[in-house]
Design an enzyme around this catalytic site. Sequence first.
Site, PDB file in Angstrom:
ATOM      1  N   GLU A  41       0.826  -1.225   0.000  1.00  0.00           N
ATOM      2  CA  GLU A  41       0.000   0.000   0.000  1.00  0.00           C
ATOM      3  C   GLU A  41       0.853   1.265   0.000  1.00  0.00           C
ATOM      4  O   GLU A  41       0.618   2.198   0.766  1.00  0.00           O
ATOM      5  CB  GLU A  41      -0.992  -0.016   1.170  1.00  0.00           C
ATOM      6  CG  GLU A  41      -1.996  -1.156   1.029  1.00  0.00           C
ATOM      7  CD  GLU A  41      -3.282  -0.958   1.816  1.00  0.00           C
ATOM      8  OE1 GLU A  41      -3.519   0.141   2.323  1.00  0.00           O
ATOM      9  OE2 GLU A  41      -4.039  -1.929   1.903  1.00  0.00           O
TER      10      GLU A  41
HETATM   11  C1  FAD Z   1       3.126  -9.484   0.546  1.00  0.00           C
HETATM   12  C2  FAD Z   1       2.711  -8.525  -0.508  1.00  0.00           C
HETATM   13  C3  FAD Z   1       1.369  -8.396  -0.827  1.00  0.00           C
HETATM   14  C4  FAD Z   1       0.963  -7.560  -1.879  1.00  0.00           C
HETATM   15  N1  FAD Z   1      -0.355  -7.547  -2.271  1.00  0.00           N
HETATM   16  C5  FAD Z   1      -0.688  -6.871  -3.406  1.00  0.00           C
HETATM   17  C6  FAD Z   1      -2.012  -6.969  -3.952  1.00  0.00           C
HETATM   18  O1  FAD Z   1      -2.887  -7.658  -3.394  1.00  0.00           O
HETATM   19  N2  FAD Z   1      -2.271  -6.323  -5.103  1.00  0.00           N
HETATM   20  C7  FAD Z   1      -1.343  -5.564  -5.749  1.00  0.00           C
HETATM   21  O2  FAD Z   1      -1.634  -5.015  -6.796  1.00  0.00           O
HETATM   22  N3  FAD Z   1      -0.085  -5.418  -5.234  1.00  0.00           N
HETATM   23  C8  FAD Z   1       0.265  -6.057  -4.104  1.00  0.00           C
HETATM   24  N4  FAD Z   1       1.540  -5.945  -3.590  1.00  0.00           N
HETATM   25  C9  FAD Z   1       2.499  -5.080  -4.260  1.00  0.00           C
HETATM   26  C10 FAD Z   1       2.969  -3.890  -3.444  1.00  0.00           C
HETATM   27  O3  FAD Z   1       2.001  -2.890  -3.434  1.00  0.00           O
HETATM   28  C11 FAD Z   1       4.297  -3.463  -4.091  1.00  0.00           C
HETATM   29  O4  FAD Z   1       5.256  -4.391  -3.636  1.00  0.00           O
HETATM   30  C12 FAD Z   1       4.697  -2.079  -3.769  1.00  0.00           C
HETATM   31  O5  FAD Z   1       3.914  -1.204  -4.511  1.00  0.00           O
HETATM   32  C13 FAD Z   1       6.175  -1.800  -4.086  1.00  0.00           C
HETATM   33  O6  FAD Z   1       6.547  -2.265  -5.338  1.00  0.00           O
HETATM   34  P1  FAD Z   1       7.914  -3.082  -5.517  1.00  0.00           P
HETATM   35  O7  FAD Z   1       7.918  -4.139  -4.486  1.00  0.00           O
HETATM   36  O8  FAD Z   1       8.003  -3.482  -6.927  1.00  0.00           O
HETATM   37  O9  FAD Z   1       9.038  -2.042  -5.146  1.00  0.00           O
HETATM   38  P2  FAD Z   1       9.686  -0.941  -6.104  1.00  0.00           P
HETATM   39  O10 FAD Z   1       8.627  -0.110  -6.733  1.00  0.00           O
HETATM   40  O11 FAD Z   1      10.666  -1.584  -6.975  1.00  0.00           O
HETATM   41  O12 FAD Z   1      10.428  -0.022  -5.053  1.00  0.00           O
HETATM   42  C14 FAD Z   1      11.703  -0.358  -4.512  1.00  0.00           C
HETATM   43  C15 FAD Z   1      12.080   0.705  -3.497  1.00  0.00           C
HETATM   44  O13 FAD Z   1      12.207   1.979  -4.126  1.00  0.00           O
HETATM   45  C16 FAD Z   1      11.434   2.948  -3.441  1.00  0.00           C
HETATM   46  N5  FAD Z   1      10.964   3.934  -4.402  1.00  0.00           N
HETATM   47  C17 FAD Z   1      10.401   3.723  -5.613  1.00  0.00           C
HETATM   48  N6  FAD Z   1      10.124   4.890  -6.210  1.00  0.00           N
HETATM   49  C18 FAD Z   1      10.506   5.864  -5.358  1.00  0.00           C
HETATM   50  C19 FAD Z   1      10.475   7.296  -5.393  1.00  0.00           C
HETATM   51  N7  FAD Z   1      10.000   7.975  -6.403  1.00  0.00           N
HETATM   52  N8  FAD Z   1      10.961   7.959  -4.340  1.00  0.00           N
HETATM   53  C20 FAD Z   1      11.464   7.299  -3.263  1.00  0.00           C
HETATM   54  N9  FAD Z   1      11.506   5.965  -3.196  1.00  0.00           N
HETATM   55  C21 FAD Z   1      11.033   5.262  -4.213  1.00  0.00           C
HETATM   56  C22 FAD Z   1      10.305   2.164  -2.791  1.00  0.00           C
HETATM   57  O14 FAD Z   1       9.813   2.857  -1.647  1.00  0.00           O
HETATM   58  C23 FAD Z   1      11.020   0.875  -2.412  1.00  0.00           C
HETATM   59  O15 FAD Z   1      11.649   1.055  -1.179  1.00  0.00           O
HETATM   60  C24 FAD Z   1       1.939  -6.764  -2.548  1.00  0.00           C
HETATM   61  C25 FAD Z   1       3.285  -6.867  -2.188  1.00  0.00           C
HETATM   62  C26 FAD Z   1       3.676  -7.731  -1.192  1.00  0.00           C
HETATM   63  C27 FAD Z   1       5.120  -7.828  -0.874  1.00  0.00           C
END
Ligand code: FAD
Length: 769
Positions: A454
Amino acid sequence: MYVLLILIAVIAIVLGVPDIRRSLISRPAFAFFKRVLPPLSATERDAMEAGDVWWDGELFSGKPDWNRLLRTTNPKFSADEQAFIDNQLETLLAMIDDFDIVMQQRDLPPEIWDYLKKEGFFAMIIGKEFGGLAFSAAANSHIVGRIATRSLSVAVSVMVPNSLGPGELLTHYGTDEQKNYWLPRLANGDAVPCFALTGPEAGSDAGSIPDHGVICKGEHEGNEVLGIKLNWDKRYITLAPVADVLGLAFKLDDPDEHLGRGKHLGITCALIPTSHPGVKTGDRHFPLAQAFMNGTTYGKDVFIPLDWIIGGQDYAGKGWRMLVECLSAGRGISLPALATASGHVAQRMTGAYAYVRHQFGLPIGKFEGVQAAMGRIGGLNYSVESMRRLTVAALCEGQSPSVVTAMTKYHMTEMGRTIGNDALDIHAGKGIQMGPRNYLASNYMGVPISITVEGANILTRNLMIFGQGATRCHPYVMKEMAAAGNPDEEAGLREFDQLLIKHIGFAAGNTLSAFWHGLTGARFADSPVSGETARYYQHLSRMSRGLALSADVAMLTLGGDLKRKEMISARLGDVLSHLYIASAVLKRFEDDGRQQADLPFVRYSLEHHLHQIGVAFDGFLQNFPQRIMAGLLRVLIFPFGIHYKAPADIHAQSISDAMMIPDATRDRHTFLCYWRDDENDVTGHMELAFQKMFKLQDVYKRLRKAQKKGQIGADLNGDALADAALQAEVIDQSTAAELRHCERLRMSAIAVDSFASEDVKDGKFKALD
Ligand SMILES: Cc1cc2nc3c(=O)[nH]c(=O)nc-3n(C[C@H](O)[C@H](O)[C@H](O)COP(=O)(O)OP(=O)(O)OC[C@H]3O[C@@H](n4cnc5c(N)ncnc54)[C@H](O)[C@@H]3O)c2cc1C
């Protein structure tokens, strides 16, 4: 003197005569404003405009109306909600064995899935007319939080259908046909939902999803209909492996312009039964060893009819707006509830363990190093619970405060992480060895999940809180942006001119007031109450002025660059957030009837947040690129330096003492923590040992004295201790019986689980007696 009068007259003429003001000030300022305005993508604009401004706006104004805060109603449960909490929730909690779920089944047992579906746990946000429970945000938060004190995996499984997803989107945007078909099925558990936005290429930047649909003719149920040919590849989707219905976000194109609204319609949300040909679900991820369902979904050239778009054709391309509009409620409830749950368990169980566990001849809670960590647990847990309540109160008032929920999600999960670390450090080996007696490990391992979902926390802190907050909460900037974007340039300038004069007054007021409060230590600032907490209100009012002034200066001098200067803007976001948390603490203290026993917790918490505000301002001023401005701001806001200190040791000691007394204060602070009156229960075994040892504290004192005198052996414990004490006539028969029981409980409380070596290899984990 004459020079000053002439200066005032010139300023009055320039500002007071509209034509002069417009040509000398407003027009150049308008041109400058248009130039420095950060370039916004459509998705960023939608995110910025979504949701309401609430108490965050007051804090940003520099002059928070504290009475407005104190008037906010503290939500109460309805009779239906209370009955559900007393009955269905308690029944569920008694069914949960988290170690079995996580380590043996790696799934919820069928009877728990059935119970959740049958009793409507997945239907808390669905209207009664569709068979749902229609519970308030307060009840939703309480229920999810209390479950999480027992099992993170069960809590996440319950929380997801009650957060942003098919239920929420259908309720707000669904056509009558969609609502009538899906909502009763979601409510009675026939259809388990999931919502898929994230994919390999689009995580935080969810607006950039590559998943793609094309409007075209195709075959559906034997007929040729207008529909969408879809391709998607999603991951991390909670409940996807067991979902019956998939909420899917994708970009929609209409190359042949069937809908007559252009070729590129944008992000769209549809509901697709997972039994539909071509829909792939079922693969599981294994998120930090938790057992809730999480996995992938993909589909290649899957054809769906157009009326599966949530809201129907009219909502084609409006998916992003729908998502950001609905995001706030779930974000303010679910993960904050999980963080609160960890806090309640950590405080209750750590206090108990710190009393039960003796080293160097003393309960470990008597050592100052441990007390420092216990102070953090109790102090931050007070903040966490206060923040949960205030945000839920806003949601119950019908607000959808996007900045408030972003702050709540970020800070509660971060405070939860600190509390979890401290609790584990104090439990040491007892917290690390996994098994049916370990009540900390599962939540501890799950913390990074809450941090990531989220809106991952780094992004939330650096981009969302201040990035949105500065423009959303500022009394004039959004309106000025709208004026600057007016296609009728002259009308835009007229609007801008009116706003600018107010904005100048606002900035001048903040400058003078920040300096005045700085000089006087905020002694003349308003406080709505007298007594122990009055000074805190004054300090927060002062810091609110400082924030308003700094935000204006940062936006004026850095313009569009401020968005990229995350290290600068995040610190202003921290100031706003800690102002919000501190206000929540003050409100809770009043709502709870100014409990004197809570004062150490309140003081610890408020001193911590004021200190953090000071740290954030210091970092901001030290790193602000316009050095002259930074120097000027420092003199204006902190003429005598930044003097907010970290919480005093005495508060940490009072808190840790309070955590080791089984009384009403402890119950009030940890009411979410589930424990059963059962010596074999995961939390019950620790609670019972603590209560019994506390009851027998005078007996243990007598025993220690006798040991020192050499009347009984110093190394004895358990039955041997009771026997020796009885023989030496230090205790009587009935006390000896109580002591035997207490010693058994104590030994169980300090014990950890062990397993047959081959069972660990096979992953069976049947605990040895
Ligand atoms: C257990 C689990 C359940 C989930 N359930 C769902 C679900 O039901 N439906 C769904 O659609 N998604 C779901 N997600 C996805 C979740 O919302 C994403 O993991 C999240 O949006 C982050 O994406 P990413 O993991 O690809 O990280 P990335 O986007 O690759 O980010 C990596 C890091 O970079 C940072 N970052 C990225 N951009 C910026 C910026 N502009 N400025 C500063 N920092 C930045 C982030 O904060 C993070 O620390 C789930 C994820 C997990 C792990």
